[in-house]
Design an enzyme around this catalytic site. Structure first.
Site, PDB file in Angstrom:
ATOM      1  N   SER A 144      28.919 -31.952  35.953  1.00  0.00           N
ATOM      2  CA  SER A 144      28.865 -33.130  36.820  1.00  0.00           C
ATOM      3  C   SER A 144      29.383 -34.395  36.139  1.00  0.00           C
ATOM      4  CB  SER A 144      27.429 -33.357  37.293  1.00  0.00           C
ATOM      5  OG  SER A 144      26.540 -33.464  36.197  1.00  0.00           O
ATOM      6  N   ASP A 396      17.704 -40.807  37.915  1.00  0.00           N
ATOM      7  CA  ASP A 396      18.892 -40.229  37.297  1.00  0.00           C
ATOM      8  C   ASP A 396      19.298 -41.142  36.136  1.00  0.00           C
ATOM      9  OD1 ASP A 396      21.299 -39.222  36.486  1.00  0.00           O
ATOM     10  OD2 ASP A 396      22.258 -39.269  38.455  1.00  0.00           O
ATOM     11  N   HIS A 399      23.755 -39.489  34.827  1.00  0.00           N
ATOM     12  CA  HIS A 399      25.049 -39.867  35.404  1.00  0.00           C
ATOM     13  C   HIS A 399      25.189 -41.383  35.411  1.00  0.00           C
ATOM     14  CE1 HIS A 399      24.006 -35.867  37.086  1.00  0.00           C
ATOM     15  NE2 HIS A 399      25.252 -35.628  36.733  1.00  0.00           N
TER      16      HIS A 399
END
Length: 428
Positions: A144, A396, A399
């Site tokens: 990702s 998160d 990211h």
């Protein structure tokens, strides 16, 4: 008391006015005598500036290309200009990284630039990137973080030319392709969190991944012959429980209680996966005889910034970058980066015999480590505190917000490509 007032004697100013012209006339002959016997050297001229019509900024950039810039060491400095795009001007931002649209209240994280210690990192010029990649195919392959970097690049390019999505497939559209028709450019993303062949864990099957370290993942490698630039990014998925295979036998595992396999960790496995991947790229593209080569770039490990539990408030609460010396690159982050750098350097030696294959590391680990403020945190979901702070909130801290610090990765990517282009011109 003695007081001092204006003098009544005006003879001194009158005498000065009479002597001044004669003094000037006396000095002129002395000046000519001095110049005749001891001429002044002229300042050294710069032949580049005299002969070139390029502006000074361009000349500095050309000169800098002679000595590659070390982008790994520097500081984050305030930047009043901010990013090229925002959460509403770019349509390709993944929902979970659109921090602005999700209500993140602080905007300060958008106004920092990475400043290397001994050189400058130019702002990203989308038109330059599009020109350099005319008639080419660029592929991002990995986990990702590869997708995060790809989406950053698409947003930056969209500020000059809008991409068209021409293909998508797989769960969560993990395989996608865009076209810039006016420049005949293709940009693809391939989901492959190990680069080598793997079977990902699932709710219906075993709670561990299976990796086959001596076989590259053909879901992307089968298309390798059409790529002009390949950007690889892996790391975080190697932390998950897994069983590793080499040939027909089990090599070992990582965190596999209940299974009768030897625990071997994941550092050596990451190294083997990269070695297999780069070896395959060299074998398949280095030996081609039609002149079409490939450039391979490995984006190094991107650290996470969890300061608490992933599902509690304040997991990554920072709102400014770390300053130089405030945070050290150490432990797992340093080891993952070290392995990736070493494997790309070893691959360079293996590929030195081939003129049509170039390899390089896009070393972003340290500059990313210094940006704990650049993650979505709770804003991976829209307006997470609209009804107040709840006991549990998913965060998160891995990211990167778009726009955000990850845009710098693509600024450096462009500089690497410009350096290659400059070197190619020199060698012609």
């Amino acid at each position: 008391m003695v007081t001092f007032g204006p003098s009544k004697d005006h003879s001194y100013p009158s005498l000065t006015r009479k002597l001044l012209p004669w003094t000037f006339y006396a000095i002129i002959p002395l000046v000519f005598v001095r110049l005749y016997f001891y001429p002044c050297p002229l300042p050294h001229s710069n032949p580049i500036l005299i002969s070139s019509s390029l502006p000074p900024s361009t000349l500095e950039e050309e000169s800098a290309k002679e000595t590659p810039c070390d982008f790994t060491s520097g500081d984050w400095v305030p930047d009043k200009w901010g990013p090229l795009y925002n959460g509403t001007t770019c349509s390709t931002i993944k929902e979970g990284q659109n921090c602005i649209a999700h209500g993140r209240p602080d905007m300060g994280y958008l106004y920092w630039r990475w400043k290397p210690k001994h050189c400058n990192l130019p702002r990203f010029d989308p038109n330059t990137f599009l020109q350099l990649f005319r008639n080419k195919h660029l592929a991002f392959v990995g986990d990702s973080m590869a997708r995060n970097q790809l989406e950053s690049l698409l947003c930056m390019l969209a500020s000059a030319s809008a991409p068209e999505l021409v293909y998508r497939d797989g769960k969560d559209n993990k395989f996608r392709r865009w076209r810039f028709d006016s420049q005949n450019i293709t940009i693809s993303v391939y989901w492959s969190p190990f680069l080598v062949k793997g079977v990902e864990k699932s709710n219906a099957g075993p709670n561990h991944n299976k990796l086959y370290l001596d076989h590259v993942d053909e879901r992307w490698a089968a298309d390798m012959n059409v790529f002009d630039l390949l950007v690889l990014s892996i790391g975080h998925w190697f932390l998950h429980p897994a069983v590793y295979y080499e040939g027909d036998s089990v090599l070992g595992c990582h965190y596999c209680p209940g299974l009768n396999y030897t625990e071997i960790g994941f550092y050596g496995v990451l190294r083997k996966a990269l070695k297999t991947t780069l070896k395959t790229a060299i074998e398949r593209r280095g030996r081609v005889t039609n002149g079409k080569g490939i450039d391979v770039i490995v984006t190094t490990f991107s650290p996470s910034h969890f300061e608490g539990e992933w599902d509690k408030f304040g997991a990554c609460p920072k709102t400014e970058p770390y300053q130089e010396g405030e945070k050290s690159l150490e432990g797992m982050d340093a080891e993952m980066r070290k392995i990736e750098i070493e494997e790309i350097e070893a691959a360079k030696l293996s590929a030195i015999q081939f003129d049509n294959l170039r390899l390089e590391a896009l070393d972003v680990t340290k500059l990313s480590l210094m940006r704990p403020d650049g993650h979505p945190g709770p804003y991976m979901y829209p307006f997470p505190f609209a009804n107040g702070v709840t006991e549990r909130v998913q965060n998160d801290c891995v990211h990167w917000c778009l726009p955000g610090p990850i845009d710098t990765w693509n600024e450096i990517l462009l500089e690497l490509i410009k350096g290659w282009e400059y070197q190619s011109i020199k060698e012609e």
